[in-house]
Design an enzyme around this catalytic site. Structure first.
Site, mmCIF file in Angstrom:
data_model
loop_
_atom_site.group_PDB
_atom_site.id
_atom_site.type_symbol
_atom_site.label_atom_id
_atom_site.label_comp_id
_atom_site.label_asym_id
_atom_site.label_seq_id
_atom_site.Cartn_x
_atom_site.Cartn_y
_atom_site.Cartn_z
ATOM 1 N N ASP A 1 0.822 -1.198 0.000
ATOM 2 C CA ASP A 1 0.000 0.000 0.000
ATOM 3 C C ASP A 1 0.865 1.260 0.000
ATOM 4 O O ASP A 1 1.946 1.296 0.580
ATOM 5 C CB ASP A 1 -0.888 -0.019 1.254
ATOM 6 N N GLU B 1 0.985 -0.609 -5.155
ATOM 7 C CA GLU B 1 -0.002 0.431 -5.390
ATOM 8 C C GLU B 1 0.789 1.732 -5.535
ATOM 9 O O GLU B 1 1.088 2.420 -4.559
ATOM 10 C CB GLU B 1 -0.984 0.541 -4.221
#
Length: 862
Positions: A531, A584
């Site tokens: 993330d 990401e």
């Protein structure tokens, strides 16, 4: 019952100050008044009348010997007193070798004392010139003060049993105890109460015995092992690797681990806290008072360690850390493998006994690289997928649901422990513990196991970018910035109110790299979706000028974060073949999915990820779909631009949770038009998405056209699929389409074999903006094609001509998103379509199709 603590002062039965101590005789003898020994500053009890004959022969002896009362008990007063009352253990000739102690009778005790005073030398040896000078077993003022204050770095050096001049000194620190006795084979030593919870005695033994403690409290008596008789549980190799920041199995060294030491069951605790003045273990087992359980510091590594006998799985604990300023803080274990259910914050001792059943899955997991294999991902927020279900409940429902829809993988939003459910798991406090909200770690293993047995891979969201500021977790863990950067500008995350990790500190980097390996090895996770990579890579991320400092080259790249990501990816891929890491990352950073040892134009080696989320495709394509069809002609490039950079990285096409919350609307609600058109648009969009180069990811609820935004409070609107609901057929139709998309996708290598190579794609027509049409070929390694045609206008186009290769004798429609079973108008091409020798779109042959409104059509060679 909880023992009531006695007075912390000295034993009221003892005489203190400048008065002489009373030495009790055994076997009913009268006490004799002790006198101070001339010339000594420290107080000594005057020898009893019976011991005067032996005193001249033991002039170096600092403590007097008196006949033992019953067993060999030894009592001494605190060292600060000027008089000492002592009951000393004496032994009969050769009693230690014979495994006996002196008992009971005064005559035997006196005889033993005389023999102990003048020991006989072994045969063939010379008698020693003088006896070894005995020392006081009681702790000095400095050690007492540090232990009471929680600042002692080496409690094992002073507590426990130690060979000293005159015998073996026993020292025990048990606050609130009334009395402590040392027990061993054939040996019983009553310790003297030195005050403040300290007990000690000097026994004239040649060797340190294996012993236990009998501890008497006001209302109970407990027999326990002495934790300070055990050697360190961490070896030199562990400490060396921790110091170097290269311990790839850090979770095996640090944290709480039930184990057996010298035949004794217990738990070893180890924590990294280099700035701490002292660390103690507190938990339910000591009534959350860590005073009696100080840990030892192991060299210069900053690691503190303690083995506590009798502590097993399920015990709650925290570390009581004395900060550099002398204040104290209770902290959860950064490497705890299990936690309490939030909002409780304690760590839990954990021992796994899970037996895996996914051997077949693991054996074939590495058969093909992820970017050359089919991958369609169903993203799930476990707590809200079906609220109220535990890990084991989910294991009975989720695998069958996902397998029925044909997805190859699930992606789990973060499962690591987090205090605030509204963060969806993206603000982690327990990096090594699955959230206890749904069960224990073995329950989570069971869920992963069942998914594997159903043929479904498991990707887990992983959050190494930042952590929350909770004062019981990682923030200023040992009183100073430790896991976070020491520079406040570098530490504070500007968007989320959290703290960024200090990626330049080797121990912190080790903590995170080992954590990535931990989830893959211990929980058989098949992939990590990392993330917020962009926030890690740039020093100026969400910062204004003056709020950040350039790197050593004057640039804005976070070189420490780059090195960390490279190390993490290289380590995971080396240790766990068959896994995939996914970034990401929302910028144009060069080489996110390039190998770490290959440098790009920027001079950086690749970050080493296997795949990257294609955020540009997601934003552009959703923007296009949100336009009314009459306006789409003017935005055609938003749909085709992704092919300009489609092979710059290895991509995943995500329609994730981020796109269906916070006012962004659900996927179907983003679409224009009435309810029929909205569903038709979503179906056409999904058909285009599954045909586009890259892997696919779809968030839960979007597979059946849920109209409402997702909420973690109640999850997907499953009632929309209830046959009793009047419009359920509309929602079940979209779900049936997703199932067929996955089925055809998995059976068509042209759609995934060359996802990352330009030779796997060819435009047929990409500039038919007036018609709102785009068509392209996907090609297998042997050239076998699939033709995908998307039509985003709400009209039927008959006999629409498209150029095709001339080596395919006929084309067969394998999927049409307008089919009646999906809720469409059933404008289909039921018969094989044969090419005509008329060139079109730069190709030697062409076919004529009927294009349904707002639909995508797939054709394969018949």
């Amino acid at each position: 019952m909880t023992p009531r603590p006695p007075s912390s002062g000295p034993d009221p039965k003892q005489t203190t100050g400048k008065k002489t101590a009373q030495a009790k005789k055994t076997a009913g003898k009268k006490t004799t008044q002790a006198k101070k020994t001339p010339g000594r500053k420290t107080a000594e009890a005057k020898k009893t009348a019976e011991a005067k004959a032996t005193a001249a022969k033991r002039t170096a002896e600092a403590e007097k010997t008196v006949p033992a009362k019953k067993t060999a008990g030894v009592k001494k007063t605190a060292p600060a007193k000027k008089t000492v009352e002592a009951k000393k253990t004496v032994k009969a000739e050769k009693t230690v070798a014979a495994g006996k102690t002196s008992v009971g009778k005064a005559a035997e005790a006196r005889k033993a004392a005389r023999k102990a005073a003048v020991p006989s030398p072994p045969a063939g040896t010379e008698a020693p010139a003088a006896a070894e000078a005995a020392v006081s077993p009681a702790l000095g003022a400095g050690d007492r003060e540090r232990l009471l204050a929680g600042t002692h770095h080496d409690p094992h050096a002073v507590l426990g049993a130690h060979r000293v001049p005159g015998g073996v000194a026993f020292r025990v620190f048990r606050p609130h105890a009334r009395a402590v006795t040392v027990l061993s084979t054939g040996l019983r030593v009553e310790l003297h109460d030195d005050g403040d919870g300290f007990f000690s005695a000097l026994a004239p033994l040649d060797e340190v015995p294996v012993h236990r403690l009998l501890v008497a409290y006001e209302e109970t008596v407990l027999e326990a092992e002495d934790p300070y008789r055990f050697l360190p549980t961490l070896g030199e190799l562990d400490l060396h690797l921790i110091g170097e920041g290269r311990h790839e199995e850090l979770w095996r060294a640090l944290g709480a681990h039930p184990t057996t030491r010298d035949g004794v069951a217990g738990t070893r605790f180890a924590v990294w806290a280099p700035n701490a003045r002292g660390v103690r273990v507190a938990g339910g087992f000591n009534f959350w008072d860590g005073t009696a359980h100080p840990m030892r510091s192991l060299g210069s590594t900053g690691v503190w360690e303690l083995f506590l006998p009798g502590i097993g799985a399920g015990e709650l604990y925290k570390y009581e850390i004395t900060r550099p300023d002398g204040s104290r803080t209770f902290r959860a274990d950064p490497l705890a493998r299990r936690t309490e259910v939030p909002p409780a914050t304690s760590s839990v001792v954990h021992a796994s006994d899970y037996t895996w059943g996914d051997g077949e899955w693991l054996a074939r997991r590495a058969d093909a690289p992820a970017h050359e294999a089919p991958m369609s991902v169903y993203e799930v927020h476990l707590p809200s997928w079906r609220p109220g279900l535990t890990y084991r409940d989910l294991a009975e429902q989720l695998p069958s649901y996902v397998a029925d829809l044909g997805f190859t993988h699930v992606e789990l939003m973060p499962v690591a422990e987090h205090p605030f459910g509204g963060s969806w798991g993206y603000q982690v406090t327990g990096f090594y513990a699955p959230t206890a909200r749904l069960g224990d770690p073995d329950d989570f293993k069971y869920l992963v196991d069942r998914l594997h047995q159903a043929g479904i891979g498991v990707i887990m969201d992983w959050v190494p970018a930042h952590f929350p500021r909770d004062d019981w977790a990682l923030a200023e863990f040992d009183g100073r910035p430790l896991y976070e950067h020491s520079d406040p500008l570098r530490a504070a995350h500007p968007d989320w109110g959290t703290l960024e990790f200090d990626f330049g500190r080797r121990e912190v980097r080790n903590f995170l790299v080992a954590n990535a390996v931990y989830w893959c090895e211990e929980f058989h996770i098949d992939g990590l979706r990392v993330d917020a990579v962009a926030s890690m890579l740039y020093l100026d991320y969400s910062r204004e000028p003056g709020q950040w400092t350039p790197n050593e080259h004057g640039g804005r790249e976070n070189l420490d974060a780059v090195a960390f990501l490279q190390e993490m990816n290289a380590t995971v891929y080396r240790r766990v073949p068959g896994v995939v890491t996914v970034a990401e990352e929302s910028t144009a950073w060069d080489g996110v999915t390039r190998a770490t040892h290959h440098k790009g134009p920027s001079g950086f080696g690749g970050l080493g990820f296997g795949l990257k989320w294609n955020m540009g495709w997601m934003h552009d394509s959703l923007a296009y779909m949100s336009h009314e069809p009459v306006h789409r002609t003017y935005h055609h490039g938003e749909l085709t631009f992704s092919m300009v950079y489609a092979y710059s990285e290895n991509y995943v096409l995500p329609i994730s949770h981020d796109e269906v919350v916070h006012g962004k609307k659900s996927l179907v609600s983003k679409m224009p038009g009435d309810w029929w058109q909205q569903r038709a648009n979503e179906r056409a969009y999904l058909g285009y998405m599954w045909a586009h180069p890259g892997k696919q990811l779809l968030f839960m609820g979007q597979e059946f056209a849920q109209g409402a935004e997702w909420s973690e409070a109640h999850g997907p609107d499953w009632w929309l699929l209830d046959p009793e609901y009047g419009a359920s057929a509309d929602h079940r139709g979209v779900r049936d389409l997703v199932r067929d998309l996955n089925t055809v996708y998995r059976d068509t290598p042209a759609l995934w074999r060359r996802d990352t190579h330009p030779s796997g794609f060819a435009w047929v027509v990409g500039d038919a903006a007036e018609d709102d049409v785009l068509a392209f070929l996907r090609l297998d390694a042997d050239g076998t094609p699939l033709l995908a045609v998307s039509h985003f206008a709400p009209v039927v186009r008959s006999d629409y001509r498209l150029g095709v290769p001339d080596d395919v004798p006929a084309w067969h429609e394998v999927l049409n998103t307008d089919a009646a079973r999906y809720g469409g108008g059933d404008v289909v091409n039921p018969d094989p379509v044969k090419p005509e020798p008329q060139g079109w779109h730069g190709r030697p042959a062409s076919i004529r199709l009927t294009l349904p409104p707002l639909a995508t059509v797939w054709l394969r060679p018949a």
